[in-house]
Write a protein that holds these residues in place. Structure first.
Motif, PDB file in Angstrom:
ATOM      1  N   THR A   1     -20.456 -41.613  83.834  1.00  0.00           N
ATOM      2  CA  THR A   1     -20.083 -42.571  82.287  1.00  0.00           C
ATOM      3  C   THR A   1     -20.505 -44.044  82.261  1.00  0.00           C
ATOM      4  N   ALA A   2     -20.771 -44.463  81.623  1.00  0.00           N
ATOM      5  CA  ALA A   2     -21.498 -46.142  81.858  1.00  0.00           C
ATOM      6  C   ALA A   2     -21.063 -46.783  81.478  1.00  0.00           C
ATOM      7  N   ASP A   3     -21.370 -47.775  80.733  1.00  0.00           N
ATOM      8  CA  ASP A   3     -21.463 -48.598  79.026  1.00  0.00           C
ATOM      9  C   ASP A   3     -22.590 -48.162  78.599  1.00  0.00           C
ATOM     10  N   ARG A   4     -23.303 -49.025  77.378  1.00  0.00           N
ATOM     11  CA  ARG A   4     -23.805 -47.818  77.250  1.00  0.00           C
ATOM     12  C   ARG A   4     -25.297 -48.441  77.098  1.00  0.00           C
ATOM     13  N   LYS A   5     -25.510 -49.736  77.940  1.00  0.00           N
ATOM     14  CA  LYS A   5     -26.013 -50.637  77.728  1.00  0.00           C
ATOM     15  C   LYS A   5     -26.648 -50.571  79.709  1.00  0.00           C
ATOM     16  N   ILE A   6     -25.680 -50.104  79.853  1.00  0.00           N
ATOM     17  CA  ILE A   6     -26.038 -49.992  80.924  1.00  0.00           C
ATOM     18  C   ILE A   6     -27.094 -48.189  81.478  1.00  0.00           C
ATOM     19  N   ILE A   7     -26.259 -47.528  80.934  1.00  0.00           N
ATOM     20  CA  ILE A   7     -27.775 -45.875  80.830  1.00  0.00           C
ATOM     21  C   ILE A   7     -28.199 -46.156  80.188  1.00  0.00           C
ATOM     22  N   TYR A   8     -28.598 -46.844  78.991  1.00  0.00           N
ATOM     23  CA  TYR A   8     -29.964 -47.674  78.666  1.00  0.00           C
ATOM     24  C   TYR A   8     -30.833 -47.367  79.194  1.00  0.00           C
ATOM     25  N   ASN A   9     -30.592 -48.251  79.845  1.00  0.00           N
ATOM     26  CA  ASN A   9     -31.121 -49.372  81.383  1.00  0.00           C
ATOM     27  C   ASN A   9     -31.975 -48.735  82.076  1.00  0.00           C
ATOM     28  N   ARG A  10     -30.596 -47.470  83.033  1.00  0.00           N
ATOM     29  CA  ARG A  10     -31.316 -46.250  83.473  1.00  0.00           C
ATOM     30  C   ARG A  10     -32.298 -45.441  83.006  1.00  0.00           C
ATOM     31  N   ILE A  11     -32.106 -45.042  82.073  1.00  0.00           N
ATOM     32  CA  ILE A  11     -32.597 -44.439  81.600  1.00  0.00           C
ATOM     33  C   ILE A  11     -34.867 -45.051  81.346  1.00  0.00           C
ATOM     34  N   ASN A  12     -35.004 -46.144  80.457  1.00  0.00           N
ATOM     35  CA  ASN A  12     -35.902 -46.948  80.790  1.00  0.00           C
ATOM     36  C   ASN A  12     -36.611 -46.836  82.374  1.00  0.00           C
ATOM     37  N   GLN A  13     -35.460 -47.192  83.043  1.00  0.00           N
ATOM     38  CA  GLN A  13     -35.673 -47.573  84.849  1.00  0.00           C
ATOM     39  C   GLN A  13     -36.825 -45.804  84.676  1.00  0.00           C
ATOM     40  N   ARG A  14     -35.542 -44.314  84.524  1.00  0.00           N
ATOM     41  CA  ARG A  14     -36.726 -43.553  85.012  1.00  0.00           C
ATOM     42  C   ARG A  14     -37.243 -43.150  84.641  1.00  0.00           C
ATOM     43  N   VAL A  15     -37.490 -43.429  82.962  1.00  0.00           N
ATOM     44  CA  VAL A  15     -39.474 -43.262  82.708  1.00  0.00           C
ATOM     45  C   VAL A  15     -40.260 -43.620  83.596  1.00  0.00           C
ATOM     46  N   ASP A  16     -39.862 -44.955  83.289  1.00  0.00           N
ATOM     47  CA  ASP A  16     -41.190 -45.713  84.275  1.00  0.00           C
ATOM     48  C   ASP A  16     -41.062 -44.620  85.396  1.00  0.00           C
ATOM     49  N   LEU A  17     -40.726 -44.512  86.678  1.00  0.00           N
ATOM     50  CA  LEU A  17     -40.586 -43.736  87.614  1.00  0.00           C
ATOM     51  C   LEU A  17     -41.014 -42.832  87.305  1.00  0.00           C
ATOM     52  N   MET A  18     -41.079 -42.282  86.305  1.00  0.00           N
ATOM     53  CA  MET A  18     -41.846 -40.025  85.951  1.00  0.00           C
ATOM     54  C   MET A  18     -43.134 -41.210  86.319  1.00  0.00           C
ATOM     55  N   MET A  19     -43.086 -42.249  85.020  1.00  0.00           N
ATOM     56  CA  MET A  19     -44.906 -42.377  85.156  1.00  0.00           C
ATOM     57  C   MET A  19     -45.411 -42.491  86.527  1.00  0.00           C
ATOM     58  N   GLU A  20     -44.719 -43.470  87.307  1.00  0.00           N
ATOM     59  CA  GLU A  20     -45.053 -43.872  88.794  1.00  0.00           C
ATOM     60  C   GLU A  20     -45.593 -42.245  89.326  1.00  0.00           C
ATOM     61  N   ALA A  21     -44.730 -42.098  89.306  1.00  0.00           N
ATOM     62  CA  ALA A  21     -44.614 -40.233  89.647  1.00  0.00           C
ATOM     63  C   ALA A  21     -45.623 -38.987  89.489  1.00  0.00           C
ATOM     64  N   GLY A  22     -46.664 -39.637  88.423  1.00  0.00           N
ATOM     65  CA  GLY A  22     -47.212 -38.548  88.073  1.00  0.00           C
ATOM     66  C   GLY A  22     -46.917 -37.718  86.742  1.00  0.00           C
ATOM     67  N   LEU A  23     -46.197 -38.536  85.967  1.00  0.00           N
ATOM     68  CA  LEU A  23     -46.074 -37.468  84.522  1.00  0.00           C
ATOM     69  C   LEU A  23     -46.977 -37.293  83.371  1.00  0.00           C
ATOM     70  N   LEU A  24     -47.653 -38.308  83.479  1.00  0.00           N
ATOM     71  CA  LEU A  24     -49.053 -37.715  82.694  1.00  0.00           C
ATOM     72  C   LEU A  24     -49.509 -37.531  82.765  1.00  0.00           C
ATOM     73  N   ASN A  25     -50.529 -36.971  84.396  1.00  0.00           N
ATOM     74  CA  ASN A  25     -50.593 -35.862  84.767  1.00  0.00           C
ATOM     75  C   ASN A  25     -49.758 -34.593  84.692  1.00  0.00           C
ATOM     76  N   GLU A  26     -49.342 -34.213  84.426  1.00  0.00           N
ATOM     77  CA  GLU A  26     -48.252 -33.111  84.330  1.00  0.00           C
ATOM     78  C   GLU A  26     -48.537 -32.439  83.585  1.00  0.00           C
ATOM     79  N   VAL A  27     -48.329 -33.284  82.003  1.00  0.00           N
ATOM     80  CA  VAL A  27     -48.130 -33.505  80.551  1.00  0.00           C
ATOM     81  C   VAL A  27     -50.118 -33.158  80.794  1.00  0.00           C
ATOM     82  N   LYS A  28     -50.886 -33.030  81.324  1.00  0.00           N
ATOM     83  CA  LYS A  28     -52.462 -32.980  80.706  1.00  0.00           C
ATOM     84  C   LYS A  28     -52.707 -32.106  81.040  1.00  0.00           C
TER      85      LYS A  28
END
Length: 315
Positions: free
Chosen positions: A210-237
């Motif tokens: 676990t972590a403070d909620r703000k940290i969890i949310y920041n990690r989630i936001n960063q992960r989504v950005d990394l997923m987009m950079e890794a090609g999530l858009l094309n995977e979904v397409k």
């Protein structure tokens, strides 16, 4: 019969067999910890992430990388396709069968995943529900098609507030399942939970990150950005033609389907992925905190400290 056979086989073990279950909100570091523990205990990993089962969904489910899969043997990663009808009952049976095999040679097995229902299916067993009229589900599906999920969510909130607060409320399959039990039995869906389950003759030690909620949310936001950079858009397409499948009705995919369907801009879809993932993390924590025996650790805790605590439990 096969289900009972698997349970009976596991029941033959002594309590010297341990399943270390790693839980916590998405993006908290469960995968990395599971690999370190598997290497320390010289054992294998069972994934209890219900979306990582599907081979077509790699980037958007944050499935382990090739390097991570090579670092420790994993089970239930990309072993199904999105067209397979695979549910929690089948997973429970399959996971118990794998445990039966692994516990012959190993005293410890690692399980990791953020899908609370799937984790509980292995550690506690599934709940038994009454049979209900199939027309109820058909009527609820009709309401979903005609009016959307918000009407069903409101109905569940009125009939069973406990389930409304606990289940994945954005998942129509889960909402409809809870509602059909409420309507068909005249009792809350939650009233049938945690009763009369098969006992497991291996001991589960649950480790929570676990972590403070703000940290969890920041990690989630960063992960989504990394997923987009890794090609999530094309995977979904590549999955747009299959978007009606239940496996794809999940965060990270349904939002981008709205983009490809011309309903949302890409920027808005990405913001919605982040928002819905944060909401999912909140529900995960609500579910996992029901287990009062969990050993909780801050996500920055050194792995050696976690290992020391686990070895004390095992001893």
């Amino acid at each position: 019969m096969e289900h009972n056979t698997a349970i009976n086989a596991v029941a033959n073990y002594t309590m010297t067999k341990f399943l270390i279950s790693i839980i916590g909100p998405t993006a908290i570091g469960k995968t990395a910890l599971s690999i370190k523990l598997a290497q320390h205990f010289n054992t294998e990993i069972i994934s209890a992430d219900s979306r990582q089962f599907y081979k077509e969904m790699q980037i958007g489910t944050a499935a382990p990388s090739k390097e991570e899969l090579a670092a420790a043997k994993h089970h239930f990663i990309h072993h199904k396709t999105i067209k397979d009808n695979y549910n929690v009952g089948a997973f429970e049976k399959d996971a118990l069968h794998i445990l039966e095999t692994l516990f012959i040679a190993k005293n410890v097995v690692i399980m990791v995943g953020g899908s609370g229902l799937y984790v509980d299916a292995v550690t506690k067993g599934l709940d038994e529900f009454p049979e209900v009229d199939k027309n109820i589900r058909e009527d609820l599906n009709k309401q979903l098609r005609e009016h959307g999920i918000s009407v069903l969510q409101a109905q569940l909130k009125q009939l069973d507030i406990q389930s409304f607060n606990a289940i994945a409320i954005d998942n129509p399959h889960r909402v409809i399942r809870a509602l059909e039990i409420c309507i068909g039995s005249g009792k809350p869906y939650s009233s049938f939970l945690n009763k009369g389950k098969e006992k497991r003759n291996f001991k589960t030690i649950t480790v929570g990150l676990t972590a403070d909620r703000k940290i969890i949310y920041n990690r989630i936001n960063q992960r989504v950005d990394l997923m987009m950079e890794a090609g999530l858009l094309n995977e979904v397409k590549n999955l747009v033609s299959e978007q009606s499948l239940n496996a794809l009705n999940t965060v990270g995919y349904k939002e981008l389907f709205n983009y490809f369907n011309g309903e949302w801009t890409l920027d808005f879809a990405i913001l919605e992925i982040k928002k819905n993932t944060r909401r999912f993390a909140k529900r995960q924590l609500t579910w996992f905190k029901k287990n009062k025996t969990t050993l909780w650790f801050d996500y920055t805790t050194d792995v050696n400290g976690i290992i020391t605590s686990l070895e004390k439990e095992i001893a």
